[in-house]
Design a protein around this motif. Sequence first.
Motif, PDB file in Angstrom:
ATOM      1  N   GLY A 765       2.687  -7.536   3.305  1.00 54.40           N
ATOM      2  CA  GLY A 765       1.976  -6.453   2.631  1.00 54.40           C
ATOM      3  C   GLY A 765       2.370  -6.267   1.178  1.00 54.40           C
ATOM      4  O   GLY A 765       2.903  -7.172   0.512  1.00 54.40           O
ATOM      5  N   ALA A 766       2.166  -5.043   0.673  1.00 57.07           N
ATOM      6  CA  ALA A 766       2.325  -4.745  -0.750  1.00 57.07           C
ATOM      7  C   ALA A 766       3.786  -4.609  -1.159  1.00 57.07           C
ATOM      8  O   ALA A 766       4.119  -4.746  -2.332  1.00 57.07           O
ATOM      9  CB  ALA A 766       1.582  -3.453  -1.085  1.00 57.07           C
ATOM     10  N   GLY A 767       4.694  -4.314  -0.245  1.00 59.04           N
ATOM     11  CA  GLY A 767       6.094  -4.116  -0.581  1.00 59.04           C
ATOM     12  C   GLY A 767       6.342  -2.759  -1.219  1.00 59.04           C
ATOM     13  O   GLY A 767       5.419  -2.020  -1.547  1.00 59.04           O
ATOM     14  N   PHE A 768       7.676  -2.409  -1.447  1.00 57.12           N
ATOM     15  CA  PHE A 768       8.017  -1.111  -2.032  1.00 57.12           C
ATOM     16  C   PHE A 768       9.463  -1.174  -2.511  1.00 57.12           C
ATOM     17  O   PHE A 768      10.198  -2.129  -2.255  1.00 57.12           O
ATOM     18  CB  PHE A 768       7.838   0.003  -0.998  1.00 57.12           C
ATOM     19  N   ASP A 769       9.896  -0.109  -3.239  1.00 54.87           N
ATOM     20  CA  ASP A 769      11.280   0.018  -3.728  1.00 54.87           C
ATOM     21  C   ASP A 769      12.091   0.709  -2.653  1.00 54.87           C
ATOM     22  O   ASP A 769      11.972   1.918  -2.438  1.00 54.87           O
ATOM     23  CB  ASP A 769      11.297   0.809  -5.028  1.00 54.87           C
TER      24      ASP A 769
END
Length: 821
Positions: A765-769
């Motif tokens: 998916g888009a990923g995150f911090d």
Amino acid sequence: MSIPRAGRKIVSNLAELDSPFRILFYTTITGIVVESLTMLLLLLVGQVDSLIEVVIDIFFTVTVVFPAIYLIIVQPLRKQIQDRRIAEVALKIAHAKLERRVEERTNDLAKSNAALLEEIATRKKTDEKVRLLSTALQSAANGIVITGNDGLIVWCNPAFSQMTGYSIDELHGQNPRLLKSECHDRAFYKCMWDTILEGDVWNGVLINRRKDGSYYAEEQTITPVIDEQGNISNFIAIKQDITNRRNAEQEIRQRNLELVTLNIVSTAVSRSLDLPEVLATLQRVLLDELGIPGGIIHYYDESHDCLYVATRWGFPVEKRARFIQTSVENYHCPSAIREKRPTFVPDFRQLPCFPGSPLELAPLEWRACLCVPLLADGKVQGVLDLFSLEDSNEGALPSSSPPRFNGNDINFFNALGNQVGIAIHNAHLYKTEQQARKTADILRAGSAALSQTLELDTILETLLDYLAQLIPFDHARVLLLEDENQFVVHVARGQGPKPGEVYSPSSNETIQTVVTTLKGLVIPDTCMSQTCDRMVCDHIRSWMGVPMVAGGCLIGLCVLEGNKPGLLNSDHLQMAEALVGQAAVGVQNAQLFDQMSAGRERMQSLSRRLVDVQESERRYIARELHDETGQALASLMVGLELLEQEASKPEAVVTGLSDLSKIVNDVLENLHRMAMDLRPASLDHLGLVAALRQHIEAFGEKHDYKIQFETVGVSERLPSNIETAFYRIVQEALTNVVKHAQATRIDVLLEQRDNRLILIVEDNGAGFDFKEKLESGRLGLVGMRERAEMLGGSLEIESVAGKGTTVLVEVPFDQGKAQVF
């Protein structure tokens, strides 16, 4: 035989005949006498008077025997005899006069002979005196020289030849300036010549040079010789070689000076424990009293096998700061330390020396070096280097000559070294005691200050405050370990890295050494170190690193730096280690407190979230029950009421019962789904693998996701707490993917590897911090981590924007000790 008086007279007159007759007469008589042995004996008398007497006797006899001969001879001669008588009388008169004159002359001659004998006796006495004086001069122990008024040597004795080393032939005709040593100035010689040219006696001491070039001292008296005209004709110099006496006097003065020196140093040692004061006294005595042009006093650090310069003199000022520390291996006389005995080097210029060595920086006129170990209780406290202009000039008598460093000198300097060694030892003991007290006070105060707070920054600032009281650093910083590969600066003073900057131990060899060995490291002079990195800037000349260790684990690093070489040493390292050790405990406590506070906050957050979840679940259950089950039950109630009203119509009842049965089935299915969402029964009855597979299949069908689920090495049931935690983590991870990832593919892997259980949930998916989401208090992520940590494991999330997210859970698991509930 008797001879008549007349015959005797005739014969006597015959002796006065002319020559021819006398010859004939004597010839005849001689022949007759030869025939008679008796007459032959008379001929042997050899005197004229005796011969005449013999002739008369023989002639008398012959006149008897040979009358013819008598007549022939005597008669012709008678007249001549008479004439001779007259002459004889005149002769007697003349003879008498002559006798008188001879007697007079004999008397005069006797008087002359007596005077001559007296003069001869006097001359013998004079010659004896001259011989005696000459023998005395030749045998004199003192040298005696006689010169003309032109100053050229006309005579000298063997003692002077032996004194100078020149033969007498070599000295004859030479000027005494041949022996000039250049030890006296022109004024000295002018005074001497002015004195003797005035006709006065000069007495003094000269330093002259022998034929072999060696010096000798002579005590000399020069006396001018005045002739009858009052002019100086000669100079007589009497010389005594006083070299041995001067050497003995100089030796006595040297020994007395040494005793005074030892007394001064001993007094300074016993009076004061201030080592700089003692060393200053020693330096003054060596330079001013003993005339040693240069020297170095080193401290010896046995723990690091290094020498540190305490003081020095004689070196150019601009070169003094270039040597502070050296290892014993690089020291020019290691035997003085290893063997604990003085070492004399006649010419240290022949020794190899490393760049910056004192030997390399010494003035060019220095040659000899004496290295004296400073001992106390049999241990080396330091070493004293003494330099001289020459190695050994035994002929040099002038007082300005450099020390000779002979056997007596070495014994003296060895005794002096023992005194200084005791002073250093006592000063170190006193300093150690004072420093120990000060350090103990500071450590107590520091320990109290560090234990009074659990604020990390306050602890680190307090650490630097107390280090500043112990160590004269110029720059300091404290780095804390963030992970295995990075240090982060938390507090800093002076120049250099600021708080927040990151260090990598692998990029710095010096820090890597401290981190690897977990031991403090001090570099007194970075320029002398072969391994020291220039970590910040070139002006850092001394460096110290102290690891912060708590519970056997490295948690940080304290770095101190100085702008001057020698500013930091091993003593400072010990003090820093003591204080940093206290601070490390405080830092660990602060970190634990922070973790506990964070955990408490998380617990409070979890408690609030748990209440929220409970309320949310209740609302969800209430909504589900109200919206679906409640509506279904209301419909069921309405249908029952309709059936009751249409009880008389069998067909309507059958149709109504069919509808009601459908409603009941829907209610049961909704209740089952709700029960599965709360806790699936398959997890309790079939285990984690079956429950996950069932949930993943249902989840994929519901949300239209392609989910790949695999297991590796998991063949049996797992403990209930592990199964529940892993199930909830997968459930939360899949929910996050649906809510945030916008992924098209999900992979789930459950693996048992050795004594570990590993769970991986990965999407594209888009990923995150992750840190940002975690700090924001997202309940799902916090709950997932809490579940992993409750099992003694860890949860790591790797996520890159646009490249998906990977959730990695790893917990310990021992199959033999596991209990399945």
